[in-house]
Design an enzyme around this catalytic site. Sequence first.
Site, short mmCIF file in Angstrom:
data_model
loop_
_atom_site.label_atom_id
_atom_site.label_comp_id
_atom_site.label_asym_id
_atom_site.label_seq_id
_atom_site.Cartn_x
_atom_site.Cartn_y
_atom_site.Cartn_z
N LYS A 1 0.83 -1.21 0.00
CA LYS A 1 0.00 0.00 0.00
C LYS A 1 0.86 1.26 0.00
O LYS A 1 0.64 2.17 -0.80
CB LYS A 1 -0.92 -0.03 1.22
N SER A 2 1.83 1.31 0.89
CA SER A 2 2.68 2.51 0.99
C SER A 2 3.41 2.77 -0.32
O SER A 2 3.51 3.91 -0.78
CB SER A 2 3.71 2.34 2.11
N GLY B 1 -5.20 8.13 5.11
CA GLY B 1 -4.33 9.17 5.68
C GLY B 1 -3.07 9.33 4.85
O GLY B 1 -2.58 10.45 4.64
N ARG C 1 -8.98 12.55 11.66
CA ARG C 1 -7.56 12.29 11.96
C ARG C 1 -6.74 13.58 11.84
O ARG C 1 -7.05 14.46 11.04
CB ARG C 1 -7.04 11.20 11.01
N SER D 1 6.99 9.62 12.04
CA SER D 1 5.93 9.42 11.05
C SER D 1 6.47 9.51 9.63
O SER D 1 6.97 10.56 9.21
CB SER D 1 4.82 10.46 11.25
N GLN E 1 4.66 9.45 7.06
CA GLN E 1 3.76 10.30 6.27
C GLN E 1 4.18 11.76 6.37
O GLN E 1 4.21 12.47 5.37
CB GLN E 1 2.31 10.13 6.75
N ASP F 1 1.55 -0.74 11.92
CA ASP F 1 0.28 -1.21 11.35
C ASP F 1 -0.02 -2.66 11.73
O ASP F 1 -1.13 -3.15 11.51
CB ASP F 1 0.29 -1.06 9.82
N LYS G 1 -5.05 6.28 14.32
CA LYS G 1 -5.09 5.52 13.05
C LYS G 1 -6.54 5.45 12.54
O LYS G 1 -7.38 6.23 12.98
CB LYS G 1 -4.49 4.12 13.26
N ARG H 1 -7.80 -3.24 9.51
CA ARG H 1 -6.86 -4.14 10.21
C ARG H 1 -7.51 -4.77 11.45
O ARG H 1 -7.10 -5.86 11.88
CB ARG H 1 -5.58 -3.40 10.56
C1 S3P Z 1 2.48 5.05 6.21
C2 S3P Z 1 2.99 5.46 7.41
C3 S3P Z 1 2.42 5.10 8.71
C4 S3P Z 1 1.47 3.91 8.58
C5 S3P Z 1 0.53 4.07 7.42
C6 S3P Z 1 1.31 4.15 6.14
C7 S3P Z 1 3.11 5.50 4.95
O1 S3P Z 1 1.70 6.20 9.22
O2 S3P Z 1 0.74 3.75 9.78
O3 S3P Z 1 -0.36 2.98 7.35
O4 S3P Z 1 2.84 4.92 3.89
O5 S3P Z 1 3.91 6.44 5.02
P1 S3P Z 1 2.42 7.36 10.07
O6 S3P Z 1 3.34 8.09 9.19
O7 S3P Z 1 1.29 8.23 10.55
O8 S3P Z 1 3.11 6.67 11.21
#
Ligand code: S3P
Length: 435
Positions: free
Chosen positions: A25-26, A98, A126, A172, A174, A322, A349, A395
């Site tokens: 996914k990421s 997110g 969020r 984080s 993200q 996750d 989350k 999840r």
């Molecule tokens: C992700 C970072 C994580 C993770 C999310 C995917 C990403 O979040 O929990 O499912 O793809 O960068 P955070 O950056 O808020 O920790």
Amino acid sequence: MPSDTISVTAARNGLRGRICVPGDKSISHRVALLGTMAHGRMQVRNYLCSEDCLNTLRAMQQLGATVIPGDSPQNFTLIGTGMHPKAPQHDIDCGNSGTGMRLMAGMLAALPFDSKMFGDASLCSRPMKRIIEPLSRMGAEIHACGSKPGCAPLQIHGKKLTPIHYDLPMASAQVKSAVLLAGMMLPGATSVHQPAITRDHTERLFAHFSIPCTTSQDGLDIVVNGPASPVAKDITIPSDISSASFWLVAGSIVPGSEIYLQNVGLNPTRDAIIHVLRRMGADIEIINQVEEGEPYGDIIVRYNAHLHGTVVEPQEIPNLIDEIPILAVAAAFAQGETHIRNAAELRVKESDRISTTVTNLRAMGACVEEYEDGMVITGGIPLHGATMDSFGDHRIAMGFLVAGLNSAGETTLLHCDSINTSYPGFEAQMRSLIV
Ligand code: S3P
């Protein structure tokens, strides 16, 4: 029974078979974003065709990316805009994601047009201040116009930004990625310091697209030099280790199991679930490991009757963040205590995953203590089936269906539609593994 209710009973003869879980996914989100900014065309293979990543891909099509379908929905040709995307005609729907919203915010803030992003009720509750704060320091104009302060929808007035150095207040990926994606658009060096190592897919993909980026030896400091001129290059996305972790735990707790998982991403910033499960006694074998931008390999997991509790170290938390709901399920089947602390991020989350995990573990008869920043589970008490909510959280839905595969009676999860945000086909793969 509503169509998004799923029930399971114990898999008495174990779980056996060979499966390929969907793409990461990421990485899928990031490939869509960077491929859209790139010059030229690329073949994308094994893109995650889940609601979250398809929303991101649709958003990128609004910005001018061309998607030419291939032999399956996961494989397509992506033609980028060569750093000249166009203004979206419609507000951008990020659904439940997110990652989609926060990463796109970094990019959109630095582009010369206005845009607006919205999402579902969970996403609109969020925190978005965590990305608005650093991006505003770069000069961005982002207005959080949700009914909850600091939350989506986000109205963005894109403009020329200036590079900054940013010390991330939380671990984080993200937030890190939002700043780096904005930074790649502008002249000069944009840098971040992270308090702990977080997933490094953005940095690896910067290398893939020939975007100048360096990471310090300890992995905590990252610099991107813009303005970038990303070059499209074919990519195959490995299977998502977060999706695979449901089978790592299922195979470990259901007697008689042996599951073979193909081409699973083994990025060292994502693989803490394997280290922690092995420390608990899980029998997890990795074979055929290769590295092509991202490391990946095949994993074989076999049942082990002697799982025991462990203490998850603080620095492991960002690298299995996750996987904590499914790790908590594993802990309920392990003798002794498992300590999962320093994980307050779980509260923001897709659901408050400390509260939702504890609620459902207790519903199945597990002994668990809740803390502000995590939980302590005393495992080894046989679980019984229950009817539980998944709280709109993919999840939680998948984690407790796995728990039901070794519990007395019937386990029913309500509102499982959310599974489609990350793992379309989960139920079918689960049923295919039941002997
Ligand atoms: C992700 C970072 C994580 C993770 C999310 C995917 C990403 O979040 O929990 O499912 O793809 O960068 P955070 O950056 O808020 O920790």
